[in-house]
Design an enzyme around this catalytic site. Structure first.
Site, PDB file in Angstrom:
ATOM      1  N   SER A  84       0.821  -1.220   0.000  1.00  0.00           N
ATOM      2  CA  SER A  84       0.000   0.000   0.000  1.00  0.00           C
ATOM      3  C   SER A  84       0.854   1.268   0.000  1.00  0.00           C
ATOM      4  O   SER A  84       2.014   1.268   0.444  1.00  0.00           O
ATOM      5  CB  SER A  84      -0.919   0.002   1.219  1.00  0.00           C
ATOM      6  OG  SER A  84      -1.698  -1.175   1.243  1.00  0.00           O
TER       7      SER A  84
HETATM    8  N1  SAM Z   1      -0.471  -4.535   3.979  1.00  0.00           N
HETATM    9  C1  SAM Z   1       0.189  -5.121   2.840  1.00  0.00           C
HETATM   10  C2  SAM Z   1       1.583  -4.607   2.671  1.00  0.00           C
HETATM   11  O1  SAM Z   1       2.040  -3.774   3.466  1.00  0.00           O
HETATM   12  O2  SAM Z   1       2.238  -5.087   1.744  1.00  0.00           O
HETATM   13  C3  SAM Z   1      -0.578  -4.892   1.582  1.00  0.00           C
HETATM   14  C4  SAM Z   1      -1.709  -5.804   1.468  1.00  0.00           C
HETATM   15  S1  SAM Z   1      -2.384  -5.962  -0.147  1.00  0.00           S
HETATM   16  C5  SAM Z   1      -3.044  -4.379  -0.491  1.00  0.00           C
HETATM   17  C6  SAM Z   1      -3.798  -6.946   0.264  1.00  0.00           C
HETATM   18  C7  SAM Z   1      -3.464  -8.360   0.637  1.00  0.00           C
HETATM   19  O3  SAM Z   1      -4.632  -8.997   1.130  1.00  0.00           O
HETATM   20  C8  SAM Z   1      -2.992  -9.205  -0.539  1.00  0.00           C
HETATM   21  O4  SAM Z   1      -1.758  -9.767  -0.252  1.00  0.00           O
HETATM   22  C9  SAM Z   1      -4.075 -10.272  -0.681  1.00  0.00           C
HETATM   23  O5  SAM Z   1      -3.584 -11.523  -1.129  1.00  0.00           O
HETATM   24  C10 SAM Z   1      -4.599 -10.339   0.743  1.00  0.00           C
HETATM   25  N2  SAM Z   1      -5.943 -10.887   0.888  1.00  0.00           N
HETATM   26  C11 SAM Z   1      -7.053 -10.678   0.146  1.00  0.00           C
HETATM   27  N3  SAM Z   1      -8.093 -11.362   0.654  1.00  0.00           N
HETATM   28  C12 SAM Z   1      -7.648 -12.008   1.762  1.00  0.00           C
HETATM   29  C13 SAM Z   1      -8.234 -12.877   2.723  1.00  0.00           C
HETATM   30  N4  SAM Z   1      -9.516 -13.231   2.680  1.00  0.00           N
HETATM   31  N5  SAM Z   1      -7.463 -13.341   3.723  1.00  0.00           N
HETATM   32  C14 SAM Z   1      -6.160 -13.024   3.809  1.00  0.00           C
HETATM   33  N6  SAM Z   1      -5.537 -12.231   2.920  1.00  0.00           N
HETATM   34  C15 SAM Z   1      -6.278 -11.712   1.913  1.00  0.00           C
END
Ligand code: SAM
Length: 217
Positions: free
Chosen positions: A62
């Site tokens: 992000s």
């Molecule tokens: N906070 C992270 C960083 O600093 O890199 C960025 C996160 S990214 C915007 C969103 C993440 O949520 C992705 O890696 C995606 O695979 C994960 N994601 C989506 N749905 C999810 C779920 N139901 N459970 C766990 N992870 C999930």
């Protein structure tokens, strides 16, 4: 001291402090944590820019300001047990590990969870547990949590995550459509799971929260 220290301090000043984030612990953590280690080597020079970056699997790390805004809203003082849904690169996880006592983080993509684990270990963040799975169920065995952060966009706040919050606990979650969302802060007021105080922290754009209590894949 590393070669990215200057761009990192500049990032905190020009993108974060200047936009109103004030919590000194959040600012300090972001001045310290080497964000460039959480992206591919080829993107390290862009790691301190004012935007998200790809981390593989169609996912993103992000924008630094959004990380700061969400973290500040969690109101961490140092003794909290926190839950993160969407480990991604592990950058937000590292910030939580600096600011709270225990961090539980769930990522649905095993490759991302493994690379995040590797970087977090290399930086000695041993107060982090990472699990691969659908984070929309939360982590019931470890609940209740003092704060929960969802780092992917949800159609609504999963109620099951509110159930895993302490009274007085904070939950931060992007909520809305698949293109754009509002960043919602919810504070649990009592035993009743519907007794919550909600604040809208503004517009945002996140990748989808995919799972049983999120978007269907
Ligand atoms: N906070 C992270 C960083 O600093 O890199 C960025 C996160 S990214 C915007 C969103 C993440 O949520 C992705 O890696 C995606 O695979 C994960 N994601 C989506 N749905 C999810 C779920 N139901 N459970 C766990 N992870 C999930």
């Amino acid at each position: 001291m590393d070669r990215y220290q200057k761009p990192r301090l500049r990032m905190v000043d020009s993108q974060i402090r200047s936009r109103g984030v004030k919590d000194p612990r959040v600012l300090k953590a972001m001045e310290m944590i080497p964000r460039h280690l959480f992206v591919d080597n080829g993107l390290a020079d862009q790691a301190y820019n004012d935007n998200p970056l790809p981390i593989g699997g169609g996912q993103t790390i992000s924008q630094p300001y959004i990380v700061a805004l969400m973290t500040e809203a969690m109101e961490l003082k140092g003794r909290e047990k926190v839950l993160e849904i969407g480990t991604g690169s592990g950058y937000q996880t590292a910030i939580l590990a600096e600011l709270a006592d225990q961090v539980f983080s769930i990522e649905r993509m095993a490759t991302l969870a493994a690379s995040a684990r590797k970087v977090l270990d290399s930086l000695n963040y041993y107060n982090v547990a990472i699990r691969v799975g659908d984070g929309t169920y939360g982590w019931k065995e470890e609940s209740p949590f003092d704060a929960v952060i969802v780092t992917a966009g949800a159609p609504h706040v999963p109620k099951i995550l509110v159930e895993q919050l302490n009274i007085g606990g904070r939950l931060i979650c992007p909520v809305g459509g698949r293109i754009s969302q509002d960043l919602i802060k919810l504070v649990r007021q009592s035993e009743a799971v519907d007794d919550v105080k909600m604040t809208d922290l503004g517009g945002c754009r996140f990748v989808d929260l995919i799972g049983e209590h999120g978007w269907k894949n």
